[in-house]
Design a protein around this motif. Structure first.
Motif, PDB file in Angstrom:
ATOM      1  N   GLY A  18       4.900   1.060  10.750  1.00  0.00           N
ATOM      2  CA  GLY A  18       4.823   0.543   9.397  1.00  0.00           C
ATOM      3  C   GLY A  18       4.644   1.646   8.362  1.00  0.00           C
ATOM      4  N   ASN A  19       5.133   1.405   7.158  1.00  0.00           N
ATOM      5  CA  ASN A  19       5.007   2.358   6.063  1.00  0.00           C
ATOM      6  C   ASN A  19       3.870   1.967   5.130  1.00  0.00           C
ATOM      7  OD1 ASN A  19       7.404   4.031   6.594  1.00  0.00           O
ATOM      8  ND2 ASN A  19       8.541   2.149   6.169  1.00  0.00           N
ATOM      9  N   PRO A  20       3.250   2.940   4.461  1.00  0.00           N
ATOM     10  CA  PRO A  20       2.266   2.614   3.415  1.00  0.00           C
ATOM     11  C   PRO A  20       2.950   1.762   2.335  1.00  0.00           C
ATOM     12  CG  PRO A  20       2.166   4.937   3.974  1.00  0.00           C
ATOM     13  CD  PRO A  20       3.374   4.390   4.666  1.00  0.00           C
ATOM     14  N   TYR A  21       2.272   0.743   1.848  1.00  0.00           N
ATOM     15  CA  TYR A  21       2.907  -0.143   0.878  1.00  0.00           C
ATOM     16  C   TYR A  21       1.866  -0.752  -0.049  1.00  0.00           C
ATOM     17  CZ  TYR A  21       1.098  -4.296   3.225  1.00  0.00           C
ATOM     18  OH  TYR A  21       0.254  -5.254   3.736  1.00  0.00           O
ATOM     19  N   VAL A  22       2.350  -1.282  -1.160  1.00  0.00           N
ATOM     20  CA  VAL A  22       1.513  -2.050  -2.079  1.00  0.00           C
ATOM     21  C   VAL A  22       2.344  -3.208  -2.606  1.00  0.00           C
ATOM     22  CG1 VAL A  22      -0.052  -0.214  -2.815  1.00  0.00           C
ATOM     23  CG2 VAL A  22       2.142  -0.504  -3.970  1.00  0.00           C
ATOM     24  N   SER A  23       1.655  -4.270  -2.989  1.00  0.00           N
ATOM     25  CA  SER A  23       2.319  -5.408  -3.636  1.00  0.00           C
ATOM     26  C   SER A  23       1.503  -5.814  -4.842  1.00  0.00           C
ATOM     27  CB  SER A  23       2.474  -6.585  -2.673  1.00  0.00           C
ATOM     28  OG  SER A  23       1.208  -7.126  -2.320  1.00  0.00           O
ATOM     29  N   PHE A  24       2.197  -6.295  -5.874  1.00  0.00           N
ATOM     30  CA  PHE A  24       1.572  -6.720  -7.119  1.00  0.00           C
ATOM     31  C   PHE A  24       2.012  -8.150  -7.416  1.00  0.00           C
ATOM     32  CE2 PHE A  24       2.266  -2.187  -7.196  1.00  0.00           C
ATOM     33  CZ  PHE A  24       1.112  -1.645  -7.754  1.00  0.00           C
ATOM     34  N   GLU A  25       1.045  -9.053  -7.507  1.00  0.00           N
ATOM     35  CA  GLU A  25       1.400 -10.445  -7.802  1.00  0.00           C
ATOM     36  C   GLU A  25       0.232 -11.165  -8.456  1.00  0.00           C
ATOM     37  OE1 GLU A  25       3.813 -14.188  -5.843  1.00  0.00           O
ATOM     38  OE2 GLU A  25       3.226 -12.510  -4.586  1.00  0.00           O
ATOM     39  N   SER A  26       0.514 -11.746  -9.614  1.00  0.00           N
ATOM     40  CA  SER A  26      -0.473 -12.562 -10.351  1.00  0.00           C
ATOM     41  C   SER A  26      -1.797 -11.831 -10.532  1.00  0.00           C
ATOM     42  CB  SER A  26      -0.697 -13.891  -9.631  1.00  0.00           C
ATOM     43  OG  SER A  26       0.528 -14.599  -9.499  1.00  0.00           O
ATOM     44  N   GLY A  57      -7.350  -5.172  -4.564  1.00  0.00           N
ATOM     45  CA  GLY A  57      -7.808  -4.925  -5.918  1.00  0.00           C
ATOM     46  C   GLY A  57      -7.102  -5.792  -6.928  1.00  0.00           C
ATOM     47  N   THR A  58      -7.185  -5.378  -8.175  1.00  0.00           N
ATOM     48  CA  THR A  58      -6.557  -6.115  -9.274  1.00  0.00           C
ATOM     49  C   THR A  58      -5.774  -5.135 -10.140  1.00  0.00           C
ATOM     50  OG1 THR A  58      -8.515  -5.842 -10.670  1.00  0.00           O
ATOM     51  CG2 THR A  58      -8.393  -7.836  -9.313  1.00  0.00           C
ATOM     52  N   GLN A 111      -3.557  -4.933 -14.240  1.00  0.00           N
ATOM     53  CA  GLN A 111      -3.133  -5.540 -15.501  1.00  0.00           C
ATOM     54  C   GLN A 111      -1.873  -4.828 -15.961  1.00  0.00           C
ATOM     55  OE1 GLN A 111      -6.556  -5.211 -18.139  1.00  0.00           O
ATOM     56  NE2 GLN A 111      -7.178  -7.310 -17.657  1.00  0.00           N
ATOM     57  N   ARG A 112      -0.827  -5.624 -16.279  1.00  0.00           N
ATOM     58  CA  ARG A 112       0.422  -5.027 -16.745  1.00  0.00           C
ATOM     59  C   ARG A 112       0.835  -5.659 -18.065  1.00  0.00           C
ATOM     60  NH1 ARG A 112       5.989  -5.484 -16.988  1.00  0.00           N
ATOM     61  NH2 ARG A 112       5.958  -7.666 -16.293  1.00  0.00           N
ATOM     62  N   SER A 113       1.258  -4.813 -18.996  1.00  0.00           N
ATOM     63  CA  SER A 113       1.830  -5.265 -20.263  1.00  0.00           C
ATOM     64  C   SER A 113       3.072  -4.409 -20.515  1.00  0.00           C
ATOM     65  CB  SER A 113       0.832  -5.112 -21.406  1.00  0.00           C
ATOM     66  OG  SER A 113       1.435  -5.470 -22.644  1.00  0.00           O
ATOM     67  N   VAL A 114       4.232  -4.983 -20.214  1.00  0.00           N
ATOM     68  CA  VAL A 114       5.513  -4.268 -20.297  1.00  0.00           C
ATOM     69  C   VAL A 114       5.429  -3.029 -19.415  1.00  0.00           C
ATOM     70  CG1 VAL A 114       7.367  -3.464 -21.789  1.00  0.00           C
ATOM     71  CG2 VAL A 114       5.717  -5.126 -22.659  1.00  0.00           C
ATOM     72  N   ARG A 115       5.342  -1.814 -20.008  1.00  0.00           N
ATOM     73  CA  ARG A 115       5.277  -0.598 -19.209  1.00  0.00           C
ATOM     74  C   ARG A 115       3.846  -0.159 -18.883  1.00  0.00           C
ATOM     75  NH1 ARG A 115       9.973   2.348 -18.958  1.00  0.00           N
ATOM     76  NH2 ARG A 115      11.687   1.648 -20.288  1.00  0.00           N
ATOM     77  N   GLN A 116       2.894  -0.706 -19.590  1.00  0.00           N
ATOM     78  CA  GLN A 116       1.509  -0.277 -19.396  1.00  0.00           C
ATOM     79  C   GLN A 116       0.937  -0.927 -18.127  1.00  0.00           C
ATOM     80  OE1 GLN A 116       0.457   2.167 -21.525  1.00  0.00           O
ATOM     81  NE2 GLN A 116       2.589   1.887 -22.220  1.00  0.00           N
ATOM     82  N   LEU A 117       0.212  -0.138 -17.339  1.00  0.00           N
ATOM     83  CA  LEU A 117      -0.318  -0.642 -16.075  1.00  0.00           C
ATOM     84  C   LEU A 117      -1.645   0.034 -15.760  1.00  0.00           C
ATOM     85  CD1 LEU A 117       0.164  -2.299 -13.394  1.00  0.00           C
ATOM     86  CD2 LEU A 117       1.199  -0.200 -12.474  1.00  0.00           C
ATOM     87  N   THR A 118      -2.663  -0.752 -15.487  1.00  0.00           N
ATOM     88  CA  THR A 118      -3.944  -0.227 -15.012  1.00  0.00           C
ATOM     89  C   THR A 118      -4.297  -0.917 -13.703  1.00  0.00           C
ATOM     90  OG1 THR A 118      -5.153  -1.858 -16.343  1.00  0.00           O
ATOM     91  CG2 THR A 118      -4.805   0.327 -17.315  1.00  0.00           C
ATOM     92  N   ILE A 119      -4.927  -0.155 -12.811  1.00  0.00           N
ATOM     93  CA  ILE A 119      -5.209  -0.647 -11.460  1.00  0.00           C
ATOM     94  C   ILE A 119      -6.668  -0.399 -11.120  1.00  0.00           C
ATOM     95  CG2 ILE A 119      -4.708  -0.299  -9.003  1.00  0.00           C
ATOM     96  CD1 ILE A 119      -1.865   0.537  -9.829  1.00  0.00           C
ATOM     97  N   SER A 120      -7.301  -1.393 -10.546  1.00  0.00           N
ATOM     98  CA  SER A 120      -8.646  -1.259  -9.992  1.00  0.00           C
ATOM     99  C   SER A 120      -8.557  -1.664  -8.518  1.00  0.00           C
ATOM    100  CB  SER A 120      -9.641  -2.166 -10.735  1.00  0.00           C
ATOM    101  OG  SER A 120     -10.914  -2.116 -10.113  1.00  0.00           O
ATOM    102  N   ALA A 121      -8.769  -0.705  -7.614  1.00  0.00           N
ATOM    103  CA  ALA A 121      -8.537  -0.984  -6.190  1.00  0.00           C
ATOM    104  C   ALA A 121      -9.626  -0.359  -5.330  1.00  0.00           C
ATOM    105  CB  ALA A 121      -7.171  -0.458  -5.780  1.00  0.00           C
ATOM    106  N   LYS A 122      -9.720  -0.845  -4.111  1.00  0.00           N
ATOM    107  CA  LYS A 122     -10.621  -0.254  -3.117  1.00  0.00           C
ATOM    108  C   LYS A 122      -9.919  -0.231  -1.766  1.00  0.00           C
ATOM    109  CE  LYS A 122     -12.995  -4.580  -1.857  1.00  0.00           C
ATOM    110  NZ  LYS A 122     -14.311  -5.235  -1.719  1.00  0.00           N
ATOM    111  N   TRP A 123     -10.394   0.646  -0.911  1.00  0.00           N
ATOM    112  CA  TRP A 123      -9.829   0.789   0.440  1.00  0.00           C
ATOM    113  C   TRP A 123     -10.899   0.499   1.471  1.00  0.00           C
ATOM    114  CZ3 TRP A 123     -11.252   4.559   4.193  1.00  0.00           C
ATOM    115  CH2 TRP A 123     -10.474   4.541   5.350  1.00  0.00           C
ATOM    116  N   THR A 124     -10.551  -0.284   2.501  1.00  0.00           N
ATOM    117  CA  THR A 124     -11.478  -0.567   3.603  1.00  0.00           C
ATOM    118  C   THR A 124     -10.837  -0.162   4.916  1.00  0.00           C
ATOM    119  OG1 THR A 124     -10.646  -2.858   3.699  1.00  0.00           O
ATOM    120  CG2 THR A 124     -12.671  -2.472   2.453  1.00  0.00           C
ATOM    121  N   ASP A 125     -11.624   0.459   5.763  1.00  0.00           N
ATOM    122  CA  ASP A 125     -11.149   0.892   7.081  1.00  0.00           C
ATOM    123  C   ASP A 125     -10.974  -0.329   7.978  1.00  0.00           C
ATOM    124  OD1 ASP A 125     -10.449   2.453   9.229  1.00  0.00           O
ATOM    125  OD2 ASP A 125     -12.202   3.752   9.133  1.00  0.00           O
ATOM    126  N   GLN A 126     -10.209  -0.172   9.053  1.00  0.00           N
ATOM    127  CA  GLN A 126     -10.028  -1.281   9.987  1.00  0.00           C
ATOM    128  C   GLN A 126     -11.047  -1.155  11.119  1.00  0.00           C
ATOM    129  OE1 GLN A 126      -5.888  -0.729  10.675  1.00  0.00           O
ATOM    130  NE2 GLN A 126      -6.154   0.901  12.169  1.00  0.00           N
TER     131      GLN A 126
END
Length: 398
Positions: free
Chosen positions: A66-74, A88-89, A91-106
């Motif tokens: 598998g490849n590293p990936y991300v998805s953005f929805e709602s 994480g979460t 916010q997108r407004s046209v071209r503007q994008l901010t991301i708040s995310a966290k990573w958890t180990d398996q």
């Protein structure tokens, strides 16, 4: 296979790493590629990321598909940096994008130190993102660049969609059954689906068909033969079939896999290529991971005297040819099988930097493949032994 994938991807890699136009040029919309609005509602492969403007490619654990990936929805972000989970979460407004995310180990199989570092750096790059940048039209690609407030690229995203991008069929082998509604003489033709390419192989001829998944579907590129061993009647037939397959694949609109049959359809939904799954038996027609190899006498191995491969190493046996990598660089060559014995003659190719540990593994893996070796099947694994019975190589299927 590793060598051909490296050569095919090298041009695209150089294009991305050397491209640094003004931000204004990047912000011009590309009507032929992905748009900022395309970011949402789909999965994207993390092709590479930047730390202090240095382009970096995600590491891959041995045996990882598998490849590293991300998805953005709602407003919700999901994905994986290759090991563990990203949540994480955004916010997108046209071209503007901010991301708040966290990573958890398996929990089941914790990530190693290299994978953890990868995850932390990808997470850092994601949190630096402030805008979506569209590459210029002459890139001829559907990638999206996630950049910081100053326009410096942080993450390069490429579209992906299992079931439409052939990723679920990676490392599979097939018989060519039908081509442009013709059931001609396709005996001896083997087709392999790799990462970003399809290969055509017979005893006398070999060719590669690179492809890219775009938002509009699969897109195959024109190709040239890689190897032709002779110019006899059989070779000329194989060359003709390979050229016809290349031209036909470029008409692909979609594909369907059902009950061992893979069918490519044209834009009009008419079948243009039909492949039947190849039954894998023994050492041939399969991509193998070189899991262990014999070290020198000073190194402590397992009960068989074998060391774990610390660098991803692989080999494929197909139509008398071998391809793969001993861990750093790549190798190509030939092999011969006689009953339960195999003899490999392969050359090593390096097109880049290799760490000392990689060189050391390359040398020992190369030595382990020398001479005539006994093939011992052990479940879905294969042990190659020298004629005294001493284990040299442990192969595990991808």
């Amino acid at each position: 296979m590793l060598l051909r994938s490296f050569l095919i991807c090298l041009g695209a890699t150089c294009a991305i790493s050397s491209f640094s136009p003004p931000t204004a040029a990047l912000d011009n919309a590309n009507s032929h590629g992905a748009r900022p609005a395309d970011l949402e509602g789909r999965e994207w492969q993390v092709s590479n990321y930047f730390i202090d403007k240095k382009q970096t490619w995600p590491s891959r654990r041995i045996g990882q598909k598998g490849n590293p990936y991300v998805s953005f929805e709602s407003g919700e972000l999901k994905g994986s940096p290759g090991c563990g989970r990203l949540t994480g979460t955004y916010q997108r407004s046209v071209r503007q994008l901010t991301i708040s995310a966290k990573w958890t180990d398996q929990k089941e199989m914790p990530c190693g130190s290299v994978e953890r570092k990868d995850a932390e750096q990808i997470l850092k790059s994601l949190t630096n993102v402030r805008q979506i940048v569209v590459p210029p039209a002459d890139w001829h690609s559907d990638v999206l660049l996630l950049a910081d407030a100053k326009g410096s690229t942080q993450i390069t995203l490429s579209p992906m969609q299992p079931g439409k991008d052939l990723s679920e069929l990676q490392d599979s082998f097939w018989h060519l059954e039908e081509l442009e509604s013709s059931h001609g003489d396709f005996s001896g033709v083997i087709v392999e689906i790799g990462k970003g390419d399809i290969s055509f192989s017979t005893v006398s001829y070999f060719a590669i068909y690179p492809f890219e998944y775009r938002l509009s579907g699969l897109e195959f590129s024109p190709t040239a033969p890689v190897a032709a061993s002779s110019n006899n009647k059989q070779s000329r037939r194989d060359r003709w079939v390979a050229h016809l397959l290349s031209a036909t694949l470029r008409k692909t609109g979609s594909y369907d896999f059902s009950q061992g049959t893979l069918t490519f359809f044209g834009k009009d939904r008419q079948a243009i290529v039909v492949l039947n799954s190849l039954k894998q038996e023994g050492i041939e027609n399969r991509r193998w991971r070189i899991a262990k190899y014999r070290g020198d006498e000073s190194q402590q191995g397992d009960d068989e005297g074998l060391l774990d491969a610390t660098e991803p190493a692989e080999i494929t046996f197909l139509h008398g040819r071998v391809e793969g990598s001993p861990g750093c660089g790549a190798w190509e060559g030939t092999y011969k099988i006689s009953r339960d014995r195999v003899t490999v003659q392969a050359g090593w190719v390096l097109a880049g930097f290799c760490y000392p540990a990689g060189f050391a593994q390359d040398h020992l893996v190369g030595n382990a493949f020398k001479g005539e070796l006994l093939i011992e099947e052990k479940g879905d694994q294969i042990i190659l032994r020298d004629l005294t019975g001493k284990a040299r190589i442990l192969l595990m299927p991808y």
